[in-house]
Motif scaffolding. Sequence first.
Motif, PDB file in Angstrom:
ATOM      1  N   PHE A   1      36.735  37.606  48.179  1.00  0.00           N
ATOM      2  CA  PHE A   1      36.405  37.415  49.599  1.00  0.00           C
ATOM      3  C   PHE A   1      36.582  38.689  50.428  1.00  0.00           C
ATOM      4  CE2 PHE A   1      40.915  36.226  49.411  1.00  0.00           C
ATOM      5  CZ  PHE A   1      41.453  36.841  50.526  1.00  0.00           C
ATOM      6  N   ILE A   2      36.912  39.809  49.762  1.00  0.00           N
ATOM      7  CA  ILE A   2      36.940  41.108  50.428  1.00  0.00           C
ATOM      8  C   ILE A   2      36.052  42.057  49.629  1.00  0.00           C
ATOM      9  CG2 ILE A   2      38.365  43.076  51.103  1.00  0.00           C
ATOM     10  CD1 ILE A   2      40.685  41.246  51.497  1.00  0.00           C
ATOM     11  N   LYS A   3      35.058  42.622  50.276  1.00  0.00           N
ATOM     12  CA  LYS A   3      34.082  43.456  49.577  1.00  0.00           C
ATOM     13  C   LYS A   3      34.443  44.933  49.585  1.00  0.00           C
ATOM     14  CE  LYS A   3      31.890  39.598  49.243  1.00  0.00           C
ATOM     15  NZ  LYS A   3      32.027  38.819  47.993  1.00  0.00           N
ATOM     16  N   ASP A   4      35.290  45.348  50.513  1.00  0.00           N
ATOM     17  CA  ASP A   4      35.659  46.751  50.666  1.00  0.00           C
ATOM     18  C   ASP A   4      36.798  47.090  49.705  1.00  0.00           C
ATOM     19  OD1 ASP A   4      36.579  49.237  51.423  1.00  0.00           O
ATOM     20  OD2 ASP A   4      36.514  48.848  53.576  1.00  0.00           O
ATOM     21  N   GLN A   5      36.534  47.954  48.715  1.00  0.00           N
ATOM     22  CA  GLN A   5      37.537  48.264  47.709  1.00  0.00           C
ATOM     23  C   GLN A   5      38.766  48.928  48.319  1.00  0.00           C
ATOM     24  OE1 GLN A   5      37.457  47.395  44.331  1.00  0.00           O
ATOM     25  NE2 GLN A   5      39.604  47.998  44.515  1.00  0.00           N
ATOM     26  N   GLN A   6      38.569  49.758  49.324  1.00  0.00           N
ATOM     27  CA  GLN A   6      39.723  50.390  49.976  1.00  0.00           C
ATOM     28  C   GLN A   6      40.612  49.337  50.634  1.00  0.00           C
ATOM     29  OE1 GLN A   6      38.791  53.572  52.685  1.00  0.00           O
ATOM     30  NE2 GLN A   6      40.866  53.686  53.504  1.00  0.00           N
ATOM     31  N   LYS A   7      40.004  48.339  51.266  1.00  0.00           N
ATOM     32  CA  LYS A   7      40.780  47.270  51.892  1.00  0.00           C
ATOM     33  C   LYS A   7      41.521  46.455  50.841  1.00  0.00           C
ATOM     34  CE  LYS A   7      42.079  45.261  55.682  1.00  0.00           C
ATOM     35  NZ  LYS A   7      42.846  45.998  56.694  1.00  0.00           N
ATOM     36  N   ILE A   8      40.886  46.232  49.702  1.00  0.00           N
ATOM     37  CA  ILE A   8      41.540  45.520  48.604  1.00  0.00           C
ATOM     38  C   ILE A   8      42.789  46.278  48.165  1.00  0.00           C
ATOM     39  CG2 ILE A   8      41.303  44.862  46.171  1.00  0.00           C
ATOM     40  CD1 ILE A   8      38.340  44.287  46.771  1.00  0.00           C
ATOM     41  N   ASN A   9      42.651  47.591  47.995  1.00  0.00           N
ATOM     42  CA  ASN A   9      43.791  48.407  47.567  1.00  0.00           C
ATOM     43  C   ASN A   9      44.916  48.370  48.602  1.00  0.00           C
ATOM     44  OD1 ASN A   9      42.300  49.122  45.304  1.00  0.00           O
ATOM     45  ND2 ASN A   9      41.584  51.046  46.189  1.00  0.00           N
ATOM     46  N   GLU A  10      44.542  48.421  49.884  1.00  0.00           N
ATOM     47  CA  GLU A  10      45.540  48.384  50.952  1.00  0.00           C
ATOM     48  C   GLU A  10      46.293  47.063  50.955  1.00  0.00           C
ATOM     49  OE1 GLU A  10      43.403  49.126  54.515  1.00  0.00           O
ATOM     50  OE2 GLU A  10      43.086  51.259  54.108  1.00  0.00           O
ATOM     51  N   CYS A  11      45.556  45.966  50.798  1.00  0.00           N
ATOM     52  CA  CYS A  11      46.193  44.640  50.814  1.00  0.00           C
ATOM     53  C   CYS A  11      47.099  44.450  49.609  1.00  0.00           C
ATOM     54  CB  CYS A  11      45.124  43.548  50.859  1.00  0.00           C
ATOM     55  SG  CYS A  11      44.265  43.413  52.438  1.00  0.00           S
TER      56      CYS A  11
END
Length: 349
Positions: A226-236
Amino acid sequence: MLDEISFSRVPITNRYKIGKIQTFLARNGLDIDDDIEYFVIGKCITGQILACGAIAGKVLKSIAIEKTCRGSGLSLTLMTELTNFAYELGRYNLFLFTKPQNFNLFRQSGFFPLAQVDDAMILMENSPNRFQSYCQQLKLMKVAGDRIGGMVMNANPFTLGHQYLVEKACAECDWVHLFVVREEGKDFSYLERLNMIRAGTQHLKNITIHLGSDYMISRATFPTYFIKDQQKINECHAALDLQLFRDGIVPALGITHRYVGTEPLCPVTNHYNEAMHYWLASSIFRPNRIQIVEVPRKSVDGEPVSASRVRRLLSQQNNEQVAKLVPKTTYTILLRDDVPSDRPKSVAA
């Protein structure tokens, strides 16, 4: 309406049904993660999918309700079907990652918050006190000292770089707590990695090696659907994982310093190291604030020692170079000929 909906279970191997599920999820802005094993779907009498949820190990994923059915109580029914299926599979400690706006829905389904990243993601589990109980058990292994080190290690496999990091921490600390990430990968199993670490640190007398737990979030199971941005995935991922470490493990064991090797090769791991300074060392997180010790990566032949380098050499059957990069204890384990064929060939090949 709910009386007209029937639920069924679909293994990920059923390509025909998975195709329809994927279409349903796409309409709801979701995707299918690679680690999903089963889906539970709810259909109306015409065969249209109105609800679905997935099981991936101990994590519930890809939970979606048709827009026209939201607010009807279907979501609670779906969660009951999904958790009952997980219990039948022997998976009683369940987790889910969701957007904070879905908090009330999952709270009504018996899930409780563990950690949150702003308005991006919240981690929940189906117990109000299991994390606290885990931390209480850790307290039994607390060792007194002014400087207590902590580290988390995958060690896939355990290299001279890992050993150097552990030895440095033990030399500088009164005691060191080393946690082994619990996940099964295609390269070396959890048990193999654990045995390599134990063998490679047996000469150190001020260390406790902890079995991995559900509260050290593996990248392999972290959601991307449900998150497409890989950078956001890494941050979370970094934020949730480090919050659990800071708020539970640090006070339980009295950890004062977190040791980590510098990461010149992998941007994702380097970002995680940077996130440590905020989530663990920032003054806004007193009283559990700790210091981060970044140890320069050990090099051999002018190149940083890394597990990925060892795996590459194993696949090339370059025994001589492998022996330069791993402790003798690891090399002995790699010499065994009873290894699965789906991971890097050992030096015995």
